[in-house]
Design a protein around this motif. Structure first.
Motif, PDB file in Angstrom:
ATOM      1  N   PRO A 102      22.273  35.657 108.208  1.00 34.25           N
ATOM      2  CA  PRO A 102      21.073  36.222 108.829  1.00 34.25           C
ATOM      3  C   PRO A 102      21.323  37.586 109.465  1.00 34.25           C
ATOM      4  N   ILE A 103      22.540  37.829 109.917  1.00 36.18           N
ATOM      5  CA  ILE A 103      22.844  39.122 110.535  1.00 36.18           C
ATOM      6  C   ILE A 103      22.882  40.209 109.478  1.00 36.18           C
ATOM      7  N   LEU A 104      23.482  39.912 108.340  1.00 35.08           N
ATOM      8  CA  LEU A 104      23.564  40.893 107.267  1.00 35.08           C
ATOM      9  C   LEU A 104      22.199  41.237 106.691  1.00 35.08           C
ATOM     10  N   ARG A 105      21.270  40.277 106.748  1.00 32.90           N
ATOM     11  CA  ARG A 105      19.927  40.538 106.206  1.00 32.90           C
ATOM     12  C   ARG A 105      19.027  41.259 107.200  1.00 32.90           C
ATOM     13  N   LYS A 106      19.479  41.375 108.445  1.00 33.81           N
ATOM     14  CA  LYS A 106      18.651  42.010 109.467  1.00 33.81           C
ATOM     15  C   LYS A 106      18.578  43.510 109.219  1.00 33.81           C
ATOM     16  N   PRO A 107      17.379  44.099 109.116  1.00 26.59           N
ATOM     17  CA  PRO A 107      17.259  45.521 108.787  1.00 26.59           C
ATOM     18  C   PRO A 107      17.547  46.461 109.959  1.00 26.59           C
ATOM     19  N   GLY A 108      17.380  46.011 111.185  1.00 30.04           N
ATOM     20  CA  GLY A 108      17.540  46.883 112.339  1.00 30.04           C
ATOM     21  C   GLY A 108      18.904  46.765 112.990  1.00 30.04           C
ATOM     22  N   LYS A 109      19.031  47.328 114.198  1.00 27.55           N
ATOM     23  CA  LYS A 109      20.294  47.282 114.924  1.00 27.55           C
ATOM     24  C   LYS A 109      20.552  45.868 115.436  1.00 27.55           C
ATOM     25  N   LEU A 110      21.806  45.576 115.702  1.00 28.72           N
ATOM     26  CA  LEU A 110      22.212  44.231 116.101  1.00 28.72           C
ATOM     27  C   LEU A 110      22.134  44.065 117.614  1.00 28.72           C
ATOM     28  N   SER A 111      21.849  42.825 118.016  1.00 24.85           N
ATOM     29  CA  SER A 111      21.884  42.493 119.442  1.00 24.85           C
ATOM     30  C   SER A 111      23.332  42.338 119.879  1.00 24.85           C
ATOM     31  N   PRO A 112      23.600  42.322 121.194  1.00 20.11           N
ATOM     32  CA  PRO A 112      24.987  42.134 121.651  1.00 20.11           C
ATOM     33  C   PRO A 112      25.627  40.860 121.112  1.00 20.11           C
ATOM     34  N   ASP A 113      24.872  39.757 121.074  1.00 27.47           N
ATOM     35  CA  ASP A 113      25.428  38.499 120.554  1.00 27.47           C
ATOM     36  C   ASP A 113      25.729  38.614 119.061  1.00 27.47           C
ATOM     37  N   GLU A 114      24.828  39.251 118.322  1.00 30.90           N
ATOM     38  CA  GLU A 114      25.050  39.424 116.886  1.00 30.90           C
ATOM     39  C   GLU A 114      26.249  40.326 116.625  1.00 30.90           C
ATOM     40  N   TRP A 115      26.379  41.366 117.431  1.00 34.63           N
ATOM     41  CA  TRP A 115      27.523  42.263 117.271  1.00 34.63           C
ATOM     42  C   TRP A 115      28.837  41.549 117.572  1.00 34.63           C
ATOM     43  N   GLN A 116      28.806  40.662 118.567  1.00 36.58           N
ATOM     44  CA  GLN A 116      30.007  39.888 118.905  1.00 36.58           C
ATOM     45  C   GLN A 116      30.382  38.960 117.743  1.00 36.58           C
ATOM     46  N   THR A 117      29.378  38.378 117.115  1.00 32.88           N
ATOM     47  CA  THR A 117      29.651  37.524 115.952  1.00 32.88           C
ATOM     48  C   THR A 117      30.239  38.340 114.807  1.00 32.88           C
ATOM     49  N   MET A 118      29.668  39.521 114.550  1.00 32.06           N
ATOM     50  CA  MET A 118      30.150  40.349 113.450  1.00 32.06           C
ATOM     51  C   MET A 118      31.606  40.778 113.651  1.00 32.06           C
ATOM     52  N   GLN A 119      32.029  40.870 114.898  1.00 32.91           N
ATOM     53  CA  GLN A 119      33.407  41.275 115.165  1.00 32.91           C
ATOM     54  C   GLN A 119      34.422  40.199 114.784  1.00 32.91           C
ATOM     55  N   LEU A 120      33.931  39.026 114.394  1.00 36.83           N
ATOM     56  CA  LEU A 120      34.831  37.949 113.960  1.00 36.83           C
ATOM     57  C   LEU A 120      35.181  38.062 112.475  1.00 36.83           C
ATOM     58  N   HIS A 121      34.453  38.898 111.723  1.00 35.13           N
ATOM     59  CA  HIS A 121      34.642  38.879 110.262  1.00 35.13           C
ATOM     60  C   HIS A 121      36.030  39.356 109.814  1.00 35.13           C
TER      61      HIS A 121
END
Length: 448
Positions: free
Chosen positions: A299-318
């Protein structure tokens, strides 16, 4: 075939005819026993051709060159060339390759064999059949160096003709094709050089049955290599599938991993890294984002806009997820650290471990540049376009904070920078630019 490939095939056929005529005129005789030797050696070659392996760039490889070149050492005249050409023609008729390839394959075989025979004789080599009464040491002294010259030249001629056709057809660089096609088999080719000479000597000294007995373990070694190459190809195809599956989640980053791979390899070559290091860079760059294949990122990758702090924290796990996934593959253990740390920063403010300076793996530092360049050059609805000068200014600004200063300086130098941002083509050249960065337009500065 396009015009270039047709012209290439035509020139190869003309060259083959010239080589055959020269070889015949240099010695039109038929030595006693030569026909039987040629028939046997060509029969062994047919067996090897039936067990040919598929190499990169759709090149077929076999060890038929061993009996072919043994025939050149035993019967160095036109009768051996005639036998080799007949074998190749039969193979092309049976296999029925695509239009144009049969002519090229026959011509390539004729040119390669003719050059081998001619250089063997010009270097002072004598037919091993005429030396059968001498011990191996004496035979080697007389014809060893000429045989070596003939074999090495045949490898060079063969690879040049084959890859020249592929380069003309695909518009790829010859050196890149050579690395991708023959680098993985060069060890066996080097080993095969004395084997050809030994095989020819066994035939003339001990007879056909001894040569056939020696041929069995040689075929076994080739089949082992074939299995290894098949396994490598299947692994590569599996990795490509993983990457495509991951990128399918995000329409804006489709092809991202492949582009990062291209940028990383260009930078690594510009830095003068070895072929082994470049190969590691290539694999690590292709797989650097493979951790995003997990469902939590969808769902984060499909999001067209900027990421929220929680989403950005999740993305940092990749990076960690990707490293752990790649670490399950024993053949890829050497690139795990490069994948884990490709989002580290030179000043230590990156993730996942906050490494700084040269504690960050060199490959990770290279991928960081490539990842950021692709982020700038990929279309995003929320990123404005930067000019090449602005991209350069951003890299200068981030020198010593985000990026390794030494690598930054190398990238900003003319050789590497022109690989990444080649000059705009003139109107007379048309649209066939080889630029890694399409159109010279780039996007805002953030790694994907």
């Amino acid at each position: 075939m396009n015009h270039r490939t047709k012209l290439y095939v035509g020139l190869a056929v003309i060259l083959a005819i010239v080589c055959a005529i020269v070889l015949y005129l240099s010695d039109p005789s038929i030595p006693t026993g030569s026909v039987m030797a040629v028939v046997l050696l060509c029969s062994l070659a047919l067996i090897a051709e039936a067990l040919a392996l598929l190499m990169p760039n759709s090149v077929s490889g076999s060890i038929a060159f061993i009996p072919y070149l043994a025939a050149a050492l035993i019967v160095p005249n036109w009768i051996a060339l005639f036998g080799v050409a007949i074998v190749r023609i039969v193979l092309e008729v049976v296999v029925r390759r695509t239009a144009g390839a049969p002519l090229l394959n026959v011509a390539q075989q004729v040119v390669t064999f003719s050059c081998a025979v001619l250089i063997f004789r010009l270097a002072g080599g004598q037919s091993l059949a005429s030396l059968s009464h001498l011990p191996l040491s004496r035979v080697t002294l007389i014809s060893g160096l000429p045989a070596l010259a003939a074999i090495v030249l045949s490898f060079a001629v063969n690879s040049t003709l084959v890859l020249g056709f592929i380069a003309a057809k695909s518009n790829k660089r010859f050196i890149d094709l050579w690395r991708g096609t023959y680098l993985s088999t060069i060890g066996l080719d080097i080993l095969a050089t004395p084997i050809v000479f030994l095989f020819a000597w066994v035939y003339v000294s001990w007879g056909a049955f001894a040569a056939a007995a020696l041929w069995v373990p040689v075929l076994g070694l080739r089949q082992l290599q074939k299995n290894n190459l098949d396994l490598e190809r299947h692994n590569s195809e599996l990795l490509e599938l993983m990457v495509k599956s991951m990128e399918a989640r995000d329409p804006y980053t489709s092809g991202h991993s492949r582009r990062v791979q291209q940028f990383s390899v260009a930078i690594a070559r510009g830095m003068g890294l070895s072929s082994l290091e470049i190969d590691k860079v290539s694999r690590a760059a292709l797989l650097h984002d493979v951790g995003k294949i997990y469902e939590k990122y969808a769902p984060i990758l499909r999001k067209p806009g900027k990421l929220s702090p929680d989403e950005w924290q999740t993305m940092q796990l990749h990076p960690t997820d990707g490293a752990e996934l790649v670490g399950t593959m024993s053949r890829l253990h050497d690139i795990v650290p490069s994948i884990r740390h490709h989002h580290e920063r030179w000043d230590g403010t990156g993730y996942p471990n906050g490494l700084a300076g040269e504690t960050i793996p060199k490959i990770s530092r290279i991928i960081a540049f490539a990842d950021t360049i692709d982020a700038m050059t990929s279309e995003r609805p929320y990123r404005r376009t930067l000019s090449e000068a602005e991209v350069r200014a951003e890299m200068v600004r981030c020198r010593g904070t985000q990026f390794d200063p030494s690598i930054t300086d190398q990238i900003l130098s003319a050789p590497i920078w022109r690989l990444l941002f080649p000059p705009a083509p003139t109107e007379s050249i048309g649209a066939s630019s080889l630029s890694l960065v399409s159109g010279g337009r780039v996007k805002a500065m953030r790694p994907a």
